[in-house]
Design a protein around this motif. Structure first.
Motif, PDB file in Angstrom:
ATOM      1  N   ALA A  22      -9.239  -2.390  -2.227  1.00  0.00           N
ATOM      2  CA  ALA A  22      -8.107  -2.082  -3.101  1.00  0.00           C
ATOM      3  C   ALA A  22      -7.286  -0.889  -2.635  1.00  0.00           C
ATOM      4  CB  ALA A  22      -8.586  -1.846  -4.532  1.00  0.00           C
ATOM      5  N   SER A  23      -7.844  -0.056  -1.760  1.00  0.00           N
ATOM      6  CA  SER A  23      -7.117   1.140  -1.349  1.00  0.00           C
ATOM      7  C   SER A  23      -7.641   1.629  -0.010  1.00  0.00           C
ATOM      8  CB  SER A  23      -7.262   2.255  -2.403  1.00  0.00           C
ATOM      9  OG  SER A  23      -8.618   2.663  -2.507  1.00  0.00           O
ATOM     10  N   GLY A  24      -6.953   2.607   0.548  1.00  0.00           N
ATOM     11  CA  GLY A  24      -7.422   3.294   1.742  1.00  0.00           C
ATOM     12  C   GLY A  24      -7.661   2.399   2.939  1.00  0.00           C
ATOM     13  N   ILE A  25      -8.771   2.635   3.634  1.00  0.00           N
ATOM     14  CA  ILE A  25      -9.108   1.898   4.844  1.00  0.00           C
ATOM     15  C   ILE A  25      -9.269   0.409   4.549  1.00  0.00           C
ATOM     16  CG2 ILE A  25     -10.836   1.593   6.653  1.00  0.00           C
ATOM     17  CD1 ILE A  25     -11.432   4.623   6.389  1.00  0.00           C
ATOM     18  N   GLY A  26      -9.891   0.089   3.416  1.00  0.00           N
ATOM     19  CA  GLY A  26     -10.104  -1.310   3.072  1.00  0.00           C
ATOM     20  C   GLY A  26      -8.810  -2.063   2.864  1.00  0.00           C
ATOM     21  N   LEU A  27      -7.865  -1.429   2.194  1.00  0.00           N
ATOM     22  CA  LEU A  27      -6.560  -2.053   1.976  1.00  0.00           C
ATOM     23  C   LEU A  27      -5.827  -2.241   3.299  1.00  0.00           C
ATOM     24  CD1 LEU A  27      -4.298  -3.091   0.144  1.00  0.00           C
ATOM     25  CD2 LEU A  27      -3.591  -0.702  -0.203  1.00  0.00           C
ATOM     26  N   ALA A  28      -5.835  -1.215   4.131  1.00  0.00           N
ATOM     27  CA  ALA A  28      -5.161  -1.304   5.428  1.00  0.00           C
ATOM     28  C   ALA A  28      -5.791  -2.385   6.294  1.00  0.00           C
ATOM     29  CB  ALA A  28      -5.222   0.048   6.138  1.00  0.00           C
ATOM     30  N   THR A  29      -7.117  -2.501   6.224  1.00  0.00           N
ATOM     31  CA  THR A  29      -7.816  -3.512   7.019  1.00  0.00           C
ATOM     32  C   THR A  29      -7.511  -4.915   6.516  1.00  0.00           C
ATOM     33  OG1 THR A  29      -9.596  -1.949   7.524  1.00  0.00           O
ATOM     34  CG2 THR A  29     -10.083  -4.293   7.800  1.00  0.00           C
ATOM     35  N   ASP A  44     -13.379  -5.476  -4.460  1.00  0.00           N
ATOM     36  CA  ASP A  44     -13.349  -4.098  -4.948  1.00  0.00           C
ATOM     37  C   ASP A  44     -13.782  -4.091  -6.411  1.00  0.00           C
ATOM     38  OD1 ASP A  44     -11.775  -1.447  -3.604  1.00  0.00           O
ATOM     39  OD2 ASP A  44     -12.230  -1.312  -5.741  1.00  0.00           O
ATOM     40  N   ARG A  45     -14.254  -2.959  -6.883  1.00  0.00           N
ATOM     41  CA  ARG A  45     -14.621  -2.848  -8.297  1.00  0.00           C
ATOM     42  C   ARG A  45     -13.473  -2.345  -9.158  1.00  0.00           C
ATOM     43  NH1 ARG A  45     -19.119   2.054  -8.294  1.00  0.00           N
ATOM     44  NH2 ARG A  45     -17.769   3.766  -7.655  1.00  0.00           N
ATOM     45  N   SER A  46     -12.354  -2.007  -8.505  1.00  0.00           N
ATOM     46  CA  SER A  46     -11.154  -1.608  -9.236  1.00  0.00           C
ATOM     47  C   SER A  46     -10.297  -2.826  -9.535  1.00  0.00           C
ATOM     48  CB  SER A  46     -10.342  -0.601  -8.421  1.00  0.00           C
ATOM     49  OG  SER A  46      -9.060  -0.414  -8.979  1.00  0.00           O
ATOM     50  N   SER A  47      -9.752  -2.866 -10.723  1.00  0.00           N
ATOM     51  CA  SER A  47      -8.874  -3.984 -11.084  1.00  0.00           C
ATOM     52  C   SER A  47      -7.602  -4.011 -10.241  1.00  0.00           C
ATOM     53  CB  SER A  47      -8.509  -3.913 -12.572  1.00  0.00           C
ATOM     54  OG  SER A  47      -7.841  -2.702 -12.871  1.00  0.00           O
ATOM     55  N   ASP A  48      -7.326  -2.930  -9.527  1.00  0.00           N
ATOM     56  CA  ASP A  48      -6.167  -2.902  -8.628  1.00  0.00           C
ATOM     57  C   ASP A  48      -6.263  -3.996  -7.566  1.00  0.00           C
ATOM     58  OD1 ASP A  48      -5.223  -0.733 -10.007  1.00  0.00           O
ATOM     59  OD2 ASP A  48      -5.780   0.749  -8.492  1.00  0.00           O
ATOM     60  N   ASN A  90     -16.792  -1.812   4.042  1.00  0.00           N
ATOM     61  CA  ASN A  90     -15.992  -0.591   3.956  1.00  0.00           C
ATOM     62  C   ASN A  90     -16.225   0.206   2.684  1.00  0.00           C
ATOM     63  OD1 ASN A  90     -13.481   1.196   4.377  1.00  0.00           O
ATOM     64  ND2 ASN A  90     -13.015   0.114   2.479  1.00  0.00           N
ATOM     65  N   ALA A  91     -16.655  -0.429   1.604  1.00  0.00           N
ATOM     66  CA  ALA A  91     -16.780   0.269   0.322  1.00  0.00           C
ATOM     67  C   ALA A  91     -17.634   1.527   0.467  1.00  0.00           C
ATOM     68  CB  ALA A  91     -17.389  -0.664  -0.719  1.00  0.00           C
ATOM     69  N   GLY A  92     -17.135   2.629  -0.061  1.00  0.00           N
ATOM     70  CA  GLY A  92     -17.881   3.884   0.029  1.00  0.00           C
ATOM     71  C   GLY A  92     -17.426   4.880  -1.020  1.00  0.00           C
ATOM     72  N   ILE A  93     -18.370   5.716  -1.443  1.00  0.00           N
ATOM     73  CA  ILE A  93     -18.080   6.784  -2.398  1.00  0.00           C
ATOM     74  C   ILE A  93     -18.748   8.070  -1.925  1.00  0.00           C
ATOM     75  CG2 ILE A  93     -17.740   5.268  -4.389  1.00  0.00           C
ATOM     76  CD1 ILE A  93     -20.625   5.882  -5.230  1.00  0.00           C
ATOM     77  N   ILE A  94     -18.332   9.191  -2.484  1.00  0.00           N
ATOM     78  CA  ILE A  94     -18.864  10.484  -2.069  1.00  0.00           C
ATOM     79  C   ILE A  94     -18.955  11.419  -3.274  1.00  0.00           C
ATOM     80  CG2 ILE A  94     -16.590  11.450  -1.517  1.00  0.00           C
ATOM     81  CD1 ILE A  94     -17.920  12.868   0.896  1.00  0.00           C
TER      82      ILE A  94
END
Length: 253
Positions: A22-29, A44-48, A90-94
């Protein structure tokens, strides 16, 4: 001109699944693979993620750490497009917390997404790819695959696990014609730290100046490396962690 045409059709006829899309690297990929001819399941887990729906891109709302969701996501690729050729984990959190302040839920939450999610998707993707005797899995790691600094113990542990998953799985996969590799990204201007900093992209842009290249990457730069690793152009790469971190991993500070 010939190179441009080749790039535009690199993934023609291929089916990819991208997590954290939904965003960042995953969206660009997701956009890059689709532009070059791939059909994509965008997870993605976001509704976006729903905003990505278009011919050739099918969004799937799911938590990568939930086994049933992973099984259904891979099944969706097979049901919709008939196969699965490429997986991008790609999914990742910190989080940024000293170990002494970290709860078990903090620790488990990071490992669940960054390591367990990649394991689950890799397992299901392998099961789909083995009959076809071909495929590519690309894991999105970090310089934290090898290095660390205070407050990122859980994140570094998860990325270290991802690097080792990449290596071990690559040895199991290559006999089936499936290549498993990873990209070790540096600081990338994304929203991953928005829950920590008021301006997450701004923080990462500033932090990226610590790299020898003196800047952070844009998501599209990392997407290009992912696309290369997923393509036949990387046909001799097996179990590699390709560092795309602006020199961070080779600099002694």
């Amino acid at each position: 001109m010939s190179t441009s045409i080749s790039n535009e059709t690199t993934f023609s006829g291929k089916v990819a699944l991208v997590t954290g899309a939904a965003s960042g690297i995953g969206l660009a990929t997701t956009k890059l693979l689709h532009e070059r001819g791939a059909k994509v399941i965008a997870v993605d887990r976001s509704s976006d993620i729903e905003t990505l729906a278009r011919p050739g891109i099918v969004p799937f709302l799911a938590d990568v750490a939930e086994e049933d969701s992973v099984v259904r996501a891979v099944a969706l690729a097979i049901e919709t497009f008939g196969k699965l050729d490429i997986l991008v984990n790609n999914a990742g959190i910190i989080i940024n917390k000293p170990v002494v302040d970290m709860t078990l839920d903090d620790w488990n939450g990071i490992l669940a997404v960054n390591a367990t999610g990649a394991f689950l998707f890799s397992r299901e993707a392998m099961r789909a790819m083995i009959p076809a005797k071909q495929g590519a899995i690309v894991n999105v790691g970090s310089y934290a695959c090898y290095q660390a600094f205070p407050t990122i113990a859980a994140y570094a542990a998860s990325k270290g696990a991802l690097a080792q998953l990449t290596r071990a799985l690559s040895l199991e996969a290559i006999d089936h014609g499936i290549r498993v590799n990873a990209v070790g990204s540096g600081d990338v201007v994304t929203n991953i730290t928005n829950h920590i900093h008021a301006d997450g992209p701004g923080f990462l842009a500033e932090h990226g100046k610590n790299a020898p290249i003196k800047r952070a990457a844009q998501p599209e730069e990392i997407a290009e490396v992912i696309a290369f690793l997923a393509s036949d152009k990387a046909s001799y790469l097996v179990g590699s962690v390709v560092m795309a971190d602006g020199g961070m991993s080779v600099a002694l500070k």
